[in-house]
Design a protein around this motif. Structure first.
Motif, PDB file in Angstrom:
ATOM      1  N   ASP A  41       0.851  -1.186   0.000  1.00  0.00           N
ATOM      2  CA  ASP A  41       0.000   0.000   0.000  1.00  0.00           C
ATOM      3  C   ASP A  41       0.883   1.231   0.000  1.00  0.00           C
ATOM      4  O   ASP A  41       1.687   1.371   0.925  1.00  0.00           O
ATOM      5  N   PRO A  42       0.870   2.096  -0.986  1.00  0.00           N
ATOM      6  CA  PRO A  42      -0.029   2.029  -2.151  1.00  0.00           C
ATOM      7  C   PRO A  42       0.471   1.033  -3.196  1.00  0.00           C
ATOM      8  O   PRO A  42       1.615   0.625  -3.154  1.00  0.00           O
ATOM      9  N   TRP A  43      -0.411   0.684  -4.116  1.00  0.00           N
ATOM     10  CA  TRP A  43      -0.068  -0.326  -5.129  1.00  0.00           C
ATOM     11  C   TRP A  43      -0.517   0.171  -6.503  1.00  0.00           C
ATOM     12  O   TRP A  43      -1.661   0.565  -6.676  1.00  0.00           O
ATOM     13  N   THR A  44       0.433   0.170  -7.418  1.00  0.00           N
ATOM     14  CA  THR A  44       0.059   0.535  -8.781  1.00  0.00           C
ATOM     15  C   THR A  44       0.416  -0.588  -9.731  1.00  0.00           C
ATOM     16  O   THR A  44       1.341  -1.354  -9.488  1.00  0.00           O
ATOM     17  N   VAL A  45      -0.345  -0.677 -10.807  1.00  0.00           N
ATOM     18  CA  VAL A  45      -0.116  -1.692 -11.826  1.00  0.00           C
ATOM     19  C   VAL A  45       0.119  -0.981 -13.147  1.00  0.00           C
ATOM     20  O   VAL A  45      -0.609  -0.061 -13.505  1.00  0.00           O
ATOM     21  N   LYS A  46       1.194  -1.405 -13.837  1.00  0.00           N
ATOM     22  CA  LYS A  46       1.520  -0.804 -15.128  1.00  0.00           C
ATOM     23  C   LYS A  46       0.964  -1.689 -16.231  1.00  0.00           C
ATOM     24  O   LYS A  46       1.236  -2.888 -16.261  1.00  0.00           O
ATOM     25  N   VAL A  47       0.188  -1.095 -17.112  1.00  0.00           N
ATOM     26  CA  VAL A  47      -0.366  -1.858 -18.230  1.00  0.00           C
ATOM     27  C   VAL A  47       0.245  -1.319 -19.517  1.00  0.00           C
ATOM     28  O   VAL A  47       0.242  -0.109 -19.755  1.00  0.00           O
ATOM     29  N   SER A  48       0.814  -2.220 -20.320  1.00  0.00           N
ATOM     30  CA  SER A  48       1.494  -1.753 -21.534  1.00  0.00           C
ATOM     31  C   SER A  48       1.352  -2.770 -22.655  1.00  0.00           C
ATOM     32  O   SER A  48       0.703  -3.802 -22.502  1.00  0.00           O
ATOM     33  N   GLY A  49       1.974  -2.482 -23.777  1.00  0.00           N
ATOM     34  CA  GLY A  49       1.954  -3.399 -24.909  1.00  0.00           C
ATOM     35  C   GLY A  49       0.805  -3.119 -25.850  1.00  0.00           C
ATOM     36  O   GLY A  49       0.464  -1.953 -26.101  1.00  0.00           O
ATOM     37  N   GLN A  50       0.189  -4.165 -26.340  1.00  0.00           N
ATOM     38  CA  GLN A  50      -0.836  -4.044 -27.384  1.00  0.00           C
ATOM     39  C   GLN A  50      -2.192  -3.626 -26.815  1.00  0.00           C
ATOM     40  O   GLN A  50      -3.158  -4.370 -26.855  1.00  0.00           O
ATOM     41  N   VAL A  51      -2.221  -2.401 -26.270  1.00  0.00           N
ATOM     42  CA  VAL A  51      -3.482  -1.857 -25.756  1.00  0.00           C
ATOM     43  C   VAL A  51      -3.673  -0.420 -26.260  1.00  0.00           C
ATOM     44  O   VAL A  51      -2.696   0.287 -26.482  1.00  0.00           O
ATOM     45  N   GLU A  52      -4.924  -0.032 -26.402  1.00  0.00           N
ATOM     46  CA  GLU A  52      -5.211   1.340 -26.831  1.00  0.00           C
ATOM     47  C   GLU A  52      -4.886   2.324 -25.717  1.00  0.00           C
ATOM     48  O   GLU A  52      -4.519   3.466 -25.974  1.00  0.00           O
ATOM     49  N   LYS A  53      -5.078   1.926 -24.481  1.00  0.00           N
ATOM     50  CA  LYS A  53      -4.923   2.854 -23.353  1.00  0.00           C
ATOM     51  C   LYS A  53      -3.903   2.343 -22.344  1.00  0.00           C
ATOM     52  O   LYS A  53      -4.272   1.875 -21.265  1.00  0.00           O
ATOM     53  N   PRO A  54      -2.611   2.421 -22.689  1.00  0.00           N
ATOM     54  CA  PRO A  54      -1.604   1.971 -21.723  1.00  0.00           C
ATOM     55  C   PRO A  54      -1.475   2.960 -20.564  1.00  0.00           C
ATOM     56  O   PRO A  54      -1.980   4.080 -20.649  1.00  0.00           O
ATOM     57  N   GLY A  55      -0.830   2.543 -19.502  1.00  0.00           N
ATOM     58  CA  GLY A  55      -0.601   3.477 -18.405  1.00  0.00           C
ATOM     59  C   GLY A  55      -0.413   2.796 -17.066  1.00  0.00           C
ATOM     60  O   GLY A  55      -0.514   1.583 -16.950  1.00  0.00           O
ATOM     61  N   THR A 114      -5.569  -4.354 -28.420  1.00  0.00           N
ATOM     62  CA  THR A 114      -5.653  -4.238 -29.880  1.00  0.00           C
ATOM     63  C   THR A 114      -5.793  -5.634 -30.476  1.00  0.00           C
ATOM     64  O   THR A 114      -5.692  -6.633 -29.766  1.00  0.00           O
ATOM     65  N   SER A 115      -5.996  -5.686 -31.785  1.00  0.00           N
ATOM     66  CA  SER A 115      -6.164  -6.997 -32.424  1.00  0.00           C
ATOM     67  C   SER A 115      -4.850  -7.780 -32.432  1.00  0.00           C
ATOM     68  O   SER A 115      -4.824  -8.975 -32.683  1.00  0.00           O
ATOM     69  N   ASP A 116      -3.746  -7.085 -32.182  1.00  0.00           N
ATOM     70  CA  ASP A 116      -2.440  -7.751 -32.124  1.00  0.00           C
ATOM     71  C   ASP A 116      -2.173  -8.429 -30.775  1.00  0.00           C
ATOM     72  O   ASP A 116      -1.184  -9.146 -30.629  1.00  0.00           O
ATOM     73  N   ALA A 117      -3.012  -8.168 -29.804  1.00  0.00           N
ATOM     74  CA  ALA A 117      -2.802  -8.753 -28.472  1.00  0.00           C
ATOM     75  C   ALA A 117      -3.160 -10.232 -28.509  1.00  0.00           C
ATOM     76  O   ALA A 117      -4.332 -10.604 -28.564  1.00  0.00           O
ATOM     77  N   SER A 136       1.076 -11.001  -6.401  1.00  0.00           N
ATOM     78  CA  SER A 136       1.513  -9.600  -6.213  1.00  0.00           C
ATOM     79  C   SER A 136       1.903  -8.945  -7.544  1.00  0.00           C
ATOM     80  O   SER A 136       3.052  -8.541  -7.755  1.00  0.00           O
ATOM     81  N   ILE A 137       0.904  -8.822  -8.415  1.00  0.00           N
ATOM     82  CA  ILE A 137       1.151  -8.372  -9.794  1.00  0.00           C
ATOM     83  C   ILE A 137       1.335  -6.853  -9.863  1.00  0.00           C
ATOM     84  O   ILE A 137       0.531  -6.088  -9.342  1.00  0.00           O
ATOM     85  N   VAL A 138       2.420  -6.412 -10.536  1.00  0.00           N
ATOM     86  CA  VAL A 138       2.646  -4.973 -10.729  1.00  0.00           C
ATOM     87  C   VAL A 138       2.659  -4.583 -12.205  1.00  0.00           C
ATOM     88  O   VAL A 138       2.675  -3.407 -12.537  1.00  0.00           O
ATOM     89  N   GLU A 139       2.685  -5.593 -13.075  1.00  0.00           N
ATOM     90  CA  GLU A 139       2.767  -5.262 -14.490  1.00  0.00           C
ATOM     91  C   GLU A 139       1.966  -6.235 -15.331  1.00  0.00           C
ATOM     92  O   GLU A 139       2.019  -7.451 -15.115  1.00  0.00           O
ATOM     93  N   ILE A 140       1.214  -5.690 -16.264  1.00  0.00           N
ATOM     94  CA  ILE A 140       0.455  -6.497 -17.227  1.00  0.00           C
ATOM     95  C   ILE A 140       0.821  -6.007 -18.614  1.00  0.00           C
ATOM     96  O   ILE A 140       0.669  -4.830 -18.912  1.00  0.00           O
ATOM     97  N   ARG A 141       1.360  -6.915 -19.437  1.00  0.00           N
ATOM     98  CA  ARG A 141       1.721  -6.535 -20.806  1.00  0.00           C
ATOM     99  C   ARG A 141       0.975  -7.399 -21.783  1.00  0.00           C
ATOM    100  O   ARG A 141       0.954  -8.623 -21.654  1.00  0.00           O
ATOM    101  N   LEU A 142       0.364  -6.773 -22.770  1.00  0.00           N
ATOM    102  CA  LEU A 142      -0.296  -7.556 -23.804  1.00  0.00           C
ATOM    103  C   LEU A 142       0.670  -7.650 -24.973  1.00  0.00           C
ATOM    104  O   LEU A 142       1.235  -6.636 -25.395  1.00  0.00           O
ATOM    105  N   THR A 143       0.891  -8.878 -25.446  1.00  0.00           N
ATOM    106  CA  THR A 143       1.965  -9.085 -26.417  1.00  0.00           C
ATOM    107  C   THR A 143       1.506  -9.868 -27.632  1.00  0.00           C
ATOM    108  O   THR A 143       0.482 -10.540 -27.602  1.00  0.00           O
ATOM    109  N   LYS A 144       2.320  -9.755 -28.691  1.00  0.00           N
ATOM    110  CA  LYS A 144       2.077 -10.547 -29.899  1.00  0.00           C
ATOM    111  C   LYS A 144       2.661 -11.938 -29.726  1.00  0.00           C
ATOM    112  O   LYS A 144       2.145 -12.909 -30.258  1.00  0.00           O
ATOM    113  N   LEU A 145       3.802 -11.984 -29.021  1.00  0.00           N
ATOM    114  CA  LEU A 145       4.527 -13.250 -28.886  1.00  0.00           C
ATOM    115  C   LEU A 145       4.298 -13.896 -27.522  1.00  0.00           C
ATOM    116  O   LEU A 145       3.996 -13.202 -26.539  1.00  0.00           O
ATOM    117  N   GLN A 146       4.469 -15.206 -27.496  1.00  0.00           N
ATOM    118  CA  GLN A 146       4.263 -15.966 -26.257  1.00  0.00           C
ATOM    119  C   GLN A 146       5.262 -15.521 -25.189  1.00  0.00           C
ATOM    120  O   GLN A 146       6.470 -15.563 -25.409  1.00  0.00           O
TER     121      GLN A 146
END
Lengths: 226, 322
Positions: B102-116, B163-166, B242-252
């Motif tokens: 606490d506090p906890w932030t999660v970073k979302v990146s990769g094949q998304v329209e709204k990263p952050g 995105t469709s690439d995710a 304890s997830i801090v990052e989520i990335r959407l990817t093209k590759l495995q």
């Protein structure tokens, strides 16, 4: 002239050593008894694993202790220490046999029937497959098998009967110790602290023997040159 | 000069810390999650995770009992694999309190329209919590039945508009050696941070959830506070904590255990009694509670009994893609 004090190995030393070596087993016995009285009170959430792990740990420790007896007797110039070696070795064997049996009964899962490659196996067959298929079990089982003839021939009678061959035979304890350590190495995952620490002890115990041997040969050569 | 628009200010940043802490204490004592299956006891959890009144005050839709004995909360919170805190099963319960959640932030990146980067409270805004009583099958051949509190993974992913690439989702655990002694260990051969991944259709499956609580309480640290993945048809190591990052990817994604020991751990890691792990038979499992005198060994079921996911793997050779 006052009589020199001689430590009573047979009357005091050995019973004392016996009790110390039996302690880990006694403590486990207490835990198992408490577990029997009230599940969850003696051992953790996975009691089978606790028992197997405890016995394996002490099996390896007492095996290394067996290997430490001769170097210690040389280092401290106390040849009478060797008189404890058989007892330590037999305790190591005891712990390792119990380790194997507890694995077999508590963790092996044979009671439920083990399916390998989709086929359910019989009791003995399942054990053989387990030893054959899983390298860390193979190594552990090999260590135990190598120690069986040593336990059998540990008596004075066998010592007399085998004469010089007894010493050669009992060198099997070296590959057995290496196999036991390999068993630990192969079952470790994520952290290698245990194999490192026990490996270091093994290296020291083997190293002392090599150094001792080289020195002995040199001395023999020096003596023959005179 | 940085211009902070009102939308940039998160509610979690406004609350002064002192208020936070007192609230946390209050919540610990008066946690009121309406959990089902008789788990609504208000005893304080072993290690408190979130300060979050916004979370604990929420209604939780009770879970559906599965007709199998529940693992005790004590077992589920004292027997854990969370190598960030040590490799012994008892280590996480002993040391996980050192982790600040606490506090906890999660970073979302990769094949998304709204990263952050997003605070947990904002990430969960508008998402309903529900209880899910799931079997958890570890690759080490033990299993539990745990009442989680969470929500489908899809609900979070949709917020960021993939995105469709995710094609895949990659998750990362917190990497903070100062608070995670396992990450400081000289003898560890794991390349931190811990990484796990799912195929997009797996992540979007209604059974795949993010959990923020269990047994009617906030998630204890040793169980992966404040937010973890739970994928019940896969071996436990897929359910990253304890997830801090989520990335959407093209590759495995390259998941940690697969990188470490590819012959033993695959990417898919679906529970499968017919494919043995090199170190254990996967045909049966020790179901907690287990005692020395009642080992409770039961046969393992394909997909851990969640047959509804079978269609995800049509045409895939599961003995090769283990």
């Amino acid at each position: 002239m006052p009589r020199q004090f001689v430590f009573p190995v047979v009357r005091v030393g050995k019973p004392l050593a016996f009790c110390v070596l039996a302690l880990p087993l006694a403590l486990l016995g207490i835990d198992v008894w408490r577990e029997f009285q009230l599940p969850g009170s003696g051992l953790g959430p996975d009691p089978g694993e606790d028992v197997v792990h405890h016995l394996g740990t002490w099996g390896l420790r007492t095996l290394l202790l067996t290997l430490a007896v001769s170097p210690a007797s040389r280092l401290f110039k106390r040849p009478q220490l060797v008189r404890y070696r058989r007892m330590v070795g037999l305790w190591a064997f005891t712990y390792l046999v119990l380790h194997f049996l507890s694995y077999f009964w508590l963790l092996g899962g044979y009671a439920a029937g083990v399916a390998i490659d989709g086929r359910r196996l019989g009791f003995a067959e399942a054990l053989v497959m387990d030893i054959y298929k899983r390298p860390y079990i193979t190594a552990g089982f090999l260590a135990l098998v190598l120690l069986i003839p040593l336990a059998i021939t540990s008596t004075r009678g066998w010592q007399r009967r085998l004469r010089r061959r007894w010493k050669t035979l009992h060198r099997l304890v070296y590959p057995a110790a290496i196999a036991a350590w390999t068993h630990l190495l192969w079952l470790s995952k994520g952290s290698f602290m245990d194999p490192f620490v026990y490996g270091l002890v093994l290296v020291v115990l083997f190293g002392e023997r090599i150094v001792f041997r080289i020195r002995k040969q040199r001395r023999a050569r020096a003596a023959s040159a005179v | 000069m940085l211009i902070k628009r009102p939308s940039d200010i998160r509610t979690s940043e406004i609350t002064p810390e002192s208020v936070y802490r007192s609230r946390r204490r209050f919540m610990r004592e008066s946690l009121t999650v309406a959990a089902g299956a008789g788990t609504a006891g208000l005893v304080s959890a072993p290690a408190v995770a979130l300060p979050a009144e916004w979370l604990t005050a929420r209604e939780v839709k009770p879970g559906v009992p599965i007709g199998e004995e529940m693992t005790s909360e004590r077992d589920a919170t004292s027997y854990n694999n969370f190598y960030e805190f040590g490799t012994d099963k008892a280590d996480p319960a002993e040391y996980a309190h050192e982790m600040t959640v606490d506090p906890w932030t999660v970073k979302v990146s990769g094949q998304v329209e709204k990263p952050g980067k997003i605070g947990l409270e904002d990430m969960l805004a508008g998402i309903d919590l529900e209880e899910r009583i799931y079997r958890l099958r570890c690759v080490e051949a033990w299993s539990m039945v745990i009442p989680w509190i969470g929500f489908p993974v899809k609900k979070v992913l949709d917020k960021f508009q993939p995105t469709s690439d995710a094609k895949y989702v990659e998750f990362r655990t917190l990497h903070r050696p100062s608070e995670m002694r396992g990450q400081r260990s000289f003898f560890s051969n794991i390349d931190w941070p811990y990484v796990e991944g799912l195929r997009m259709d797996e992540a979007n499956h209604p059974l795949a959830i993010f959990a923020v609580g269990m047994y009617g309480k906030l998630l204890p640290n040793q169980n992966g506070a404040p937010i973890r993945l739970v994928v019940p048809w896969k071996y436990g190591f897929k359910s990253i904590k304890s997830i801090v990052e989520i990335r959407l990817t093209k590759l495995q994604p390259k998941n940690t255990w697969n990188v470490l020991q590819p012959t033993e751990y695959g990417f898919y890691a679906n529970v499968n009694p017919n494919v043995d792990h090199p170190r254990w038979s996967q045909a049966s499992e020790r179901r907690f509670p287990t005692t020395l005198f009642r080992p409770n060994r039961i046969p393992t079921r394909m997909f851990n009994g969640y047959d509804e996911v079978a269609s995800l793997y049509k045409g895939l050779d599961l003995s090769r893609h283990y």
